[in-house]
Design an enzyme around this catalytic site. Structure first.
Site, mmCIF file in Angstrom:
data_model
loop_
_atom_site.group_PDB
_atom_site.id
_atom_site.type_symbol
_atom_site.label_atom_id
_atom_site.label_comp_id
_atom_site.label_asym_id
_atom_site.label_seq_id
_atom_site.Cartn_x
_atom_site.Cartn_y
_atom_site.Cartn_z
ATOM 1 C CG HIS A 50 -1.730 -0.971 1.554
ATOM 2 N ND1 HIS A 50 -3.212 -0.988 1.692
ATOM 3 C CD2 HIS A 50 -1.521 -2.422 1.529
ATOM 4 C CE1 HIS A 50 -3.544 -1.848 1.989
ATOM 5 N NE2 HIS A 50 -2.941 -2.813 1.834
ATOM 6 C CE1 TYR A 218 -1.544 -5.011 -1.607
ATOM 7 C CE2 TYR A 218 -2.549 -5.804 0.643
ATOM 8 C CZ TYR A 218 -1.458 -5.521 -0.481
ATOM 9 O OH TYR A 218 -0.165 -5.532 0.120
#
Length: 385
Positions: A50, A218
């Protein structure tokens, strides 16, 4: 030397995300920098990562923001869900909200793709592979680095960006193994084709929680053809040496027995999975001494549960540059003090929250992390007062 801000030489040990960011930022600002990396060559290592708006602002300075935005996934939310029932525990707005409120995108991307872009930003001829650091001698006037291939280098300043097992940290504070946290992390990449076999909705960024374990999932590309999960699972005794071992679907089914059907579908889609030991260190008493200074995991390693470890290293790099620009390389000890004064509180807070594994589990305001701008905060130090 003409064209350089200073004739002082800076050596960076370690070309991970923090070291590569430090190299590109310092070179862009006009400093003489060489990077020494123990790996023999660059590889597309790791899996997902991220990058919050707090660090996208740094990549903006490096001219990487637009390319990163194109290649990455842009989740509209960070969802936290009950691992068994699927009930939503939090919906943290990202997407367009992040751009408007925090001034940049929130992205998820393959770590190797980001890292390749960073390595490409380092000036030709200054990136040196196959340079495992064997010894370092700060002689006062300069620093002598000795590498495992028998070569040596000299520098005026050495930045230790060499991770949790940092040789620079060992020189400053003595040998001490990092402590095993009692947790392991399983990591796996799943292809879009595997996901397509299941008639299910797979959310772009979701963390599945239960009492003592979790699974963060994700996409790692803008095309959303690669879906990644990383777990946190208690394992009191470590049963392997090294960073990781191969795991298995069977181990995953056992670890997440009773979890939601979506999680079971992810395990069913898993072709290869590894199990990593999560290690950390207590906060260090110092981040620098003499001509040596550390950043990232070398001085504040943390569990990955907040998805901010690499982001903190890149913030460190940007702040270190600000401090060099503020006081100059001649007065490097003042620059190092200024750097630590302006990073330690924030990095230590992120380290605590990440290790506690509470981040975004319930609805909360993440702006203290995502709205931060390393270039906009005022420098604080008694030396500047």
């Amino acid at each position: 030397m003409s064209g350089f801000k200073s004739n002082k030489k800076i050596a960076i040990v370690g070309a991970g995300l923090g070291g590569a960011a430090a190299a590109a930022l310092l070179q862009q600002a006009g400093y003489k920098v060489d990077v020494y990396e123990q790996a023999q060559s660059f590889n597309r290592l790791g899996a997902g990562i991220h990058i919050g708006p707090n660090v996208m602002k740094i990549f903006r300075r490096l001219g990487m923001e637009d390319k990163l935005n194109l290649m990455s996934s842009h989740p509209d939310f960070w969802f936290s869900r009950d691992g068994r029932t699927g009930e939503y525990m939090s919906r943290i707005p990202l997407g367009e909200f992040a751009k408007k409120e925090y001034g940049a995108s929130y992205i998820t991307v393959h770590r190797g793709d980001l890292h390749a872009m960073q390595i490409d930003a380092i000036q030709d001829g200054t990136m040196h592979f196959g340079k495992g650091l064997e010894a370092i001698d700060d002689g006062g006037d300069d620093v002598l680095l000795t590498f495992s291939d028998g070569t040596t280098a000299r520098a005026d300043i050495v930045i230790g960006a060499d991770g949790i097992n940092s040789k620079i940290r060992e020189v400053l504070l003595g040998p001490e193994q990092p402590t095993y946290s009692g947790w392991v992390a399983h990591r796996a990449l799943i292809t879009g084709e595997q996901l397509a076999k299941h008639n299910m909705t797979f959310e772009p960024c979701v963390k599945w929680w239960s009492e003592d374990r979790h699974m963060m999932v994700y996409y790692t590309t803008g095309k959303r053809d690669e879906y990644y999960y990383v777990t946190g699972v208690p394992q009191p005794e470590l049963d392997f040496e090294g960073s990781f071992v191969q795991s298995s679907q069977e181990e995953m089914y056992e670890a997440f027995e009773g979890y939601h059907p979506t999680v079971q579908a992810l395990i069913d889609s898993t072709e290869s999975v590894t199990r990593w030991a999560l290690k950390n260190r207590n906060p260090l008493p110092l981040w620098s001494r003499g001509r040596l200074v550390m950043l990232g995991d070398a001085c504040h390693p943390m569990k990955p549960h907040m998805a901010q470890g690499a982001c903190m290293a890149i913030e460190d790099a940007a702040m270190l540059l600000r401090c060099f620009d503020e006081v100059g390389l001649e007065d490097y000890e003042t620059a190092f003090d200024l750097y630590e004064s302006n990073r330690k509180e924030r990095a230590s807070r992120v380290q605590r929250v990440s290790n506690a594994n509470t981040w975004l589990k319930e609805q909360e305001d993440p702006s203290w992390v995502y709205d931060y701008d390393v270039y906009a905060v005022s420098l604080k130090s008694e030396t500047l007062a």
